[in-house]
Design a protein around this motif. Structure first.
Motif, PDB file in Angstrom:
ATOM      1  N   SER A 246      29.402  57.187  26.380  1.00  0.00           N
ATOM      2  CA  SER A 246      30.336  58.301  25.676  1.00  0.00           C
ATOM      3  C   SER A 246      29.144  59.137  24.481  1.00  0.00           C
ATOM      4  N   HIS A 265      31.824  66.936  32.808  1.00  0.00           N
ATOM      5  CA  HIS A 265      33.216  66.876  32.594  1.00  0.00           C
ATOM      6  C   HIS A 265      33.687  66.107  33.875  1.00  0.00           C
ATOM      7  N   VAL A 268      32.614  62.509  33.519  1.00  0.00           N
ATOM      8  CA  VAL A 268      33.607  61.857  32.683  1.00  0.00           C
ATOM      9  C   VAL A 268      34.668  61.427  33.199  1.00  0.00           C
ATOM     10  N   ILE A 269      35.230  62.261  34.020  1.00  0.00           N
ATOM     11  CA  ILE A 269      36.700  61.958  34.689  1.00  0.00           C
ATOM     12  C   ILE A 269      36.240  60.933  35.708  1.00  0.00           C
ATOM     13  N   GLU A 274      37.293  59.914  30.088  1.00  0.00           N
ATOM     14  CA  GLU A 274      38.355  61.246  29.684  1.00  0.00           C
ATOM     15  C   GLU A 274      39.170  60.743  28.388  1.00  0.00           C
ATOM     16  N   SER A 280      36.156  63.405  24.254  1.00  0.00           N
ATOM     17  CA  SER A 280      37.290  64.532  24.325  1.00  0.00           C
ATOM     18  C   SER A 280      36.733  65.604  23.461  1.00  0.00           C
ATOM     19  N   LEU A 283      34.074  67.625  24.332  1.00  0.00           N
ATOM     20  CA  LEU A 283      34.376  68.663  25.561  1.00  0.00           C
ATOM     21  C   LEU A 283      35.179  69.715  24.939  1.00  0.00           C
ATOM     22  N   VAL A 299      41.975  70.027  27.554  1.00  0.00           N
ATOM     23  CA  VAL A 299      41.158  68.721  27.107  1.00  0.00           C
ATOM     24  C   VAL A 299      41.975  68.231  25.742  1.00  0.00           C
ATOM     25  N   HIS A 302      45.456  66.785  27.029  1.00  0.00           N
ATOM     26  CA  HIS A 302      45.526  65.458  27.648  1.00  0.00           C
ATOM     27  C   HIS A 302      45.227  64.524  26.788  1.00  0.00           C
TER      28      HIS A 302
END
Length: 819
Positions: A246, A265, A268-269, A274, A280, A283, A299, A302
């Motif tokens: 991270s 991204h 990350v997923i 995420e 986040s 992002l 983003v 979620h």
């Protein structure tokens, strides 16, 4: 008695086990004269032994730590080095650095662990100087030496490169340079000070690199604006099989373009990051930076857990992309979740209200800040409130905030200078800049300072002062800076030194559209439309993509030079090839282009076919064209629409009044002037300025107060006689008063531009050029007279009015009478 006091202290603040540990101690005898008689007593003592480890773990507040400290003193454990060191750590972790230092000072037998704890405590609480001084005391101790735990927090505390290098010497001397944690700290320290070459050398010789060392190197390059090297390190990291975490992602996202950011991204997923709040937030900021607010919002939506930074990031995303309405809605949502705003929230909020021109809510933000005392405590908040008022045009309030900020930094000064300059108060901006330079020992000007003050000198036409700033930027090492270079191009061009502007253009980097736009605009206002078109072609050859501003500058240049077909072609090119949606500014340029060329009906039809409602700039361009070509009927129509969208600008009333005056309809003049008076509007007085011997003299029409007044009017009478002998005939159509012809001639002769020219003639060497600035459009009769004066005096006279430049030489003007 003692147990009662302790019990009352802990009532409701700790659990029964904590309290019972103290009670166990007080149930034991303080002295023992005889040994225990049986094994039962031994078992009882063993059972009642105090659990100090549990007590240390339970100290979550400073007063609990002090009670534990008291317990250690009473039971004779205060001399134990290990327990004292734990106390030092506890106090530091709880933010009580005073008691941490007091405990450290009273520890009789300090070991390296004790010193490390005190250094770490200082750093944790932001006492960096004390941490460095503590280290120097450690190395002076005769029997102790630092270990590899000493240096990571210590290197973080270095506020100067000198201290950093000294500590690096100790690291090398003691052989800790290859320790992965020490080396990573060295990399981070040198990166903070911008010495990335040294940081990279240390990084390259590391035998073992953990994830932290990779992150230090990547964040170092990112924070110093070297994105390419950051990505090189990231690729090396990937090739060595080290996966991003991270911290890596949060470090590299700020320098990603949209494609790279989307690839990260996906990573990350794929790796389940995420739901990490820091990732986040990064992002959201990345997508906002590239203008993709939809992805930023997704983003944010979620996120399972949102902290204050998350809300600040999404609010700032909309604020920075000029969507103040959504930014304000998000702030209201944030309040509904009972999340209290912090400094950064208020910074975004103040900019949001400035964009929406919301004066009332802007005052509310200011009041909120005052109630919390943030203007006094936090300079960044004061700067944002100043900027908010300046953007709202309330410069007096911005100045009041400035005066109340106790610790002004360079941004504080830059903000006020910019506020004055952008609101047309160039003289006030220069005054603030001069005050700032008087405090140069405390404040060092930076890039923002020069970019702020140069437009003010451009507005005043103060060439000599602008050249001094140019010299200072070179001495400060900013001669290659693209933004300062662009400001200098604009300054030289607006001070009449177009050749210097062109020369400077070819000396600075030209990889973005910014310097190209500046020079295209400069060529346009000097009447060199064809050269502006050529430069645009050169820009395309360099594969520099034109933007919104490029076409504003290009269309304006075509308008000044009468390049109607070329301008229409570029308007179509902007839409069809580059996909730039025309704004009201572009439409205004097109109306001016057609109207100035005499195609007034076509300009009016163009307005009627616009897909958006025309604003004051569009109708104002049509009204200006009607004044030039004397079209009263269409001028009336344009003025009615114009006053419907902007009835508070006195300049538009003056334009309509001049249209009536030019055709002798004095009743219309009286009607328009009465309408302006009823609204409390006053005409802006015309004035002209000229810089002679590093001093700017300002002349108003009919000025009689200048020290050289008699000499100036005497020179004008001589020039008038010579002009008439060469065929000059005064054009009384430019006298907007219904008076006799003799009086009209005197009025024309006392216009501000003629007074300034006469002053320049008597104050400068023969045949030298004269530069002057007129705040309004130059009078038509004065334009004609200046051509005669340039021929009589054999001088080049450069006049900059509110629209463009006029270069008079040998009886002709560079505008070709197309203005």
């Amino acid at each position: 008695m003692v147990i009662l006091k302790i019990s009352s202290t802990f009532k409701g603040n700790c659990n029964s086990k904590f309290l019972s540990s103290f009670q166990v101690f007080y149930s034991l005898p303080f002295t023992t004269t005889t040994p225990p008689h049986n094994s039962t007593d031994g078992l009882e003592n063993k059972k009642n032994k105090i659990d100090f480890d549990f007590l240390f773990d339970s100290c979550t507040r400073p007063h609990l730590a002090k009670c534990l400290h008291a317990l250690l003193l009473v039971c004779g454990k205060a001399q134990d080095t290990f327990l004292c060191t734990k106390l030092v750590n506890i106090y530091a972790c709880l933010g009580d650095i005073f008691f941490s230092q007091l405990t450290f000072d009273q520890t009789p037998r300090k070991d390296t662990y004790t010193w490390n704890s005190m250094i770490s405590g200082y750093v944790r609480n932001g006492f960096f100087l004390e941490a460095v001084n503590c280290f120097y005391q450690l190395v002076m101790a005769p029997t102790l030496r630092p270990d590899y735990y000493t240096f990571p927090p210590l290197l973080k505390a270095c506020e100067s490169l000198v201290d950093g290098k000294r500590i690096h010497c100790w690291v090398s001397k003691m052989g800790f340079e290859l320790d992965v944690f020490v080396a990573s700290s060295l990399v981070h320290m040198y990166s903070r000070f911008g010495f990335l070459d040294i940081a990279r050398k240390i990084f390259d010789i590391m035998l073992v690199r953990d994830l932290g060392s990779w992150n230090s190197m990547i964040s170092g390059f990112v924070q110093n604006g070297n994105a390419s090297e950051a990505f090189i390190i990231l690729n090396e990291m990937r090739l060595e099989g080290v996966k991003m975490d991270s911290v890596t992602i949060s470090s590299v996202l700020p320098v990603c373009d949209l494609l790279t950011g989307m690839m990260i991204h996906l990573f990350v997923i794929k790796h389940g990051l995420e739901f990490d709040v820091f990732v986040s937030n990064a992002l959201i900021n990345m997508y906002a930076k590239v203008g993709n607010l939809g992805h930023s919002q997704k983003v944010f939506n979620h996120m399972v857990l949102r902290d204050l930074i998350s809300w600040n990031s999404i609010i700032a995303a909309y604020e920075q992309n000029n969507d103040p309405v959504t930014a304000l809605d998000l702030f209201i949502q944030m309040q509904s979740y009972r999340i209290q705003p912090d400094l950064l929230t208020l910074v975004s909020l103040s900019s949001t209200f400035a964009q929406s021109s919301d004066y009332r809510d802007s005052k509310s933000v200011h009041g909120y800040v005052i109630r919390r005392g943030w203007i006094v405590k936090e300079t960044i908040v004061g700067n944002s409130i100043m900027d908010m008022y300046a953007k709202l045009g309330i410069v007096d309030d911005a100045r009041k905030v400035f005066d109340r900020i106790p610790l002004k930094d360079v941004v504080t000064w830059n903000t006020l200078i910019t506020g004055y300059a952008q609101n047309g108060l160039a003289s006030e901006a220069v005054e603030v800049y001069n005050s700032m330079m008087e405090e140069s020992e405390k404040i060092t000007p930076n890039q923002g300072t020069w970019v702020s003050i140069l437009p003010a000198y451009s507005h005043l036409g103060a060439l000599q002062q602008g050249m001094k700033v140019h010299g200072r930027t070179i001495r400060a090492g900013f001669d290659w800076d693209i933004f300062i270079g662009t400001s200098l191009i604009d300054m030289y061009a607006k001070c009449g030194r177009l050749h210097d502007a062109v020369s400077l253009f070819y000396q600075i980097p030209r990889i973005s559209s910014v310097p190209w736009n500046a020079l295209i605009s400069s060529l346009g206002i000097h009447g060199h439309g064809e050269k502006a078109v050529e430069l645009f072609g050169e820009m395309l050859d360099f594969e520099v993509k034109p933007d919104y501003v490029t076409f504003v500058s290009l269309l304006s240049a075509c308008s000044h030079s009468g390049l109607v077909e070329e301008g229409q072609g570029y308007f179509r090119l902007m839409k069809d090839k580059y996909g730039i949606k025309p704004s009201l500014t572009h439409y205004g340029c097109m109306v001016d282009l057609l109207g100035r060329a005499g195609q007034i009906e076509k300009a009016y039809n163009f307005i009627k076919e616009m897909p958006i409602n025309p604003d004051a700039s569009v109708w104002g361009a049509l009204l200006g064209a009607c004044r030039i070509h004397g079209n009263v009927d269409l001028g009336n129509l344009a003025s009615k629409n114009l006053f419907g969208v902007d009835s508070e600008s006195v300049g538009y009333y003056v334009l309509l009044s001049n249209i009536y005056a030019n055709v002798g309809k004095w009743h219309g003049v009286v009607k328009v002037r009465s309408l302006a008076r009823e609204k409390g509007l006053r005409k802006t007085p015309g004035w002209s300025s000229i810089e002679v011997n590093n001093r700017v003299d300002v002349f108003y029409t009919g000025n009689q107060t200048h020290p050289l007044c008699e000499e100036i009017y005497s020179e004008l009478r001589v020039l008038s006689a010579k002009m008439k002998s060469l065929g000059y005939i005064p054009d009384y159509g430019f006298v907007l008063q219904d008076v006799e012809d003799d009086e009209k001639e005197n009025i024309l002769m006392s216009h501000s531009e003629r007074l300034a020219i006469a002053f320049g003639i008597i104050s400068t060497p023969p045949k030298s050029s004269i530069h002057l600035f007129k705040n309004l459009r130059v009078c038509g009769d004065c334009h004609n007279a200046t051509k005669y004066i340039s021929m009589i005096t054999e001088r080049q006279i450069i006049v900059r009015d509110s629209n463009r430049f006029h270069h008079f030489k040998d009886g002709t003007c560079s505008c070709g009478d197309y203005w």
